[in-house]
Design an enzyme around this catalytic site. Sequence first.
Site, PDB file in Angstrom:
ATOM      1  N   VAL A  56       0.863  -1.181   0.000  1.00 35.94           N
ATOM      2  CA  VAL A  56       0.000   0.000   0.000  1.00 35.94           C
ATOM      3  C   VAL A  56       0.896   1.226   0.000  1.00 35.94           C
ATOM      4  O   VAL A  56       1.761   1.364   0.868  1.00 35.94           O
ATOM      5  CB  VAL A  56      -0.923   0.001   1.235  1.00 35.94           C
ATOM      6  CG1 VAL A  56      -1.850   1.205   1.203  1.00 35.94           C
ATOM      7  CG2 VAL A  56      -1.742  -1.292   1.307  1.00 35.94           C
ATOM      8  N   ALA A  58       2.371   5.008   0.234  1.00 36.29           N
ATOM      9  CA  ALA A  58       2.280   6.313   0.876  1.00 36.29           C
ATOM     10  C   ALA A  58       2.416   7.396  -0.190  1.00 36.29           C
ATOM     11  O   ALA A  58       3.117   7.215  -1.180  1.00 36.29           O
ATOM     12  CB  ALA A  58       3.379   6.460   1.922  1.00 36.29           C
ATOM     13  N   VAL A  82       4.259  -1.253   3.481  1.00 35.65           N
ATOM     14  CA  VAL A  82       4.145   0.163   3.127  1.00 35.65           C
ATOM     15  C   VAL A  82       5.113   0.500   1.997  1.00 35.65           C
ATOM     16  O   VAL A  82       6.323   0.287   2.119  1.00 35.65           O
ATOM     17  CB  VAL A  82       4.426   1.052   4.354  1.00 35.65           C
ATOM     18  CG1 VAL A  82       4.291   2.533   3.971  1.00 35.65           C
ATOM     19  CG2 VAL A  82       3.468   0.707   5.494  1.00 35.65           C
ATOM     20  N   LYS A  83       4.563   1.001   0.895  1.00 38.79           N
ATOM     21  CA  LYS A  83       5.402   1.417  -0.239  1.00 38.79           C
ATOM     22  C   LYS A  83       5.880   2.849  -0.018  1.00 38.79           C
ATOM     23  O   LYS A  83       5.075   3.750   0.215  1.00 38.79           O
ATOM     24  CB  LYS A  83       4.615   1.332  -1.559  1.00 38.79           C
ATOM     25  CG  LYS A  83       4.393  -0.083  -2.039  1.00 38.79           C
ATOM     26  CD  LYS A  83       3.624  -0.120  -3.349  1.00 38.79           C
ATOM     27  CE  LYS A  83       4.493   0.247  -4.526  1.00 38.79           C
ATOM     28  NZ  LYS A  83       3.768   0.064  -5.823  1.00 38.79           N
ATOM     29  N   LEU A  84       7.189   3.027  -0.111  1.00 36.53           N
ATOM     30  CA  LEU A  84       7.802   4.332   0.095  1.00 36.53           C
ATOM     31  C   LEU A  84       8.645   4.695  -1.122  1.00 36.53           C
ATOM     32  O   LEU A  84       9.256   3.813  -1.737  1.00 36.53           O
ATOM     33  CB  LEU A  84       8.679   4.304   1.352  1.00 36.53           C
ATOM     34  CG  LEU A  84       7.940   4.008   2.667  1.00 36.53           C
ATOM     35  CD1 LEU A  84       8.929   3.712   3.774  1.00 36.53           C
ATOM     36  CD2 LEU A  84       7.036   5.174   3.041  1.00 36.53           C
TER      37      LEU A  84
END
Length: 214
Positions: A56, A58, A82-84
Site C-alpha cells: 500500500v 504512501a 508500506v510502499k515508500l
Amino acid sequence: MKIFIDTADVKEIREAHEMGVIDGVTTNPSLMAKTGRKHREVIEEIVSIVDGPISVEAVSLEAKGMMKEAHEFSGWHKNIVVKLPMTSEGLKATKLCAQEGIPTNVTLVFSVNQALLAAKAGASYASPFVGRLDDISETGMNLISEIRQVYDNYGFKTQILTASIRHPIHVKEAALIGSDVATVPFNVIQQLTRHPLTDIGIQRFLEDWKKVPK
C-alpha cells in the site's frame, strides 16, 4: 520466485487467487484510482482474499507524513507492506519503519545505487521498474541482474521485487536471474498460462475422445 499481482481490481485478484499462483498484491495510486472506490475499503477486501504481502503506497513527500501513513496502513492488517518512494525522505521513513518492524517496499528504483541505499536503509523489498527502463531504450532486466549480484555480494536481506512488467519474457528473465518476486499485471498472468501447443494438444485429445466407445 514469488508472484504478486499488480492491480487494485478485486475481480482480477479473486480470479488469480483461484488459480493458486499469486503470493501477494501490489497497488499504487494509479491502480487505486481506476477502481473508483475508497482506498481502505479496497485494501480491506484485498487482504480478505490473499493471505500474503499487500503493498500500500504512501503519498506524502516528507518522512514525517510517510510515517503517519505507515502507522495508519500497518494498523489495517498484519500483511500490509508500506510502499515508500526512493528519495532521501523515503529512505528516512524506511529506516524508521525498519526500526519499528513495519515492512516496506521502496518503489521507483531505477539504478543499482538506489537499490543499494534501499537495502542499507532496511527495506523489506526494493522495486526496480524494468518496463519503464525499456521505454527509454535501456534494458531493464540488466538492472535486475546487477542488483542481484550486489545483494548477493553483501548478503542483504532486502528482496528484489521486479516491477513494471510488460510481457511474459520479463517474468521468465526475472525468474532466471533470481529475482525474489515479480509483480505481474493480470493480463500477463493470463498470457503465462498459454501456449499454442497446449491448445493444439487439448483439441486433439477432445477429437480422439469422440472416437472412444461410450
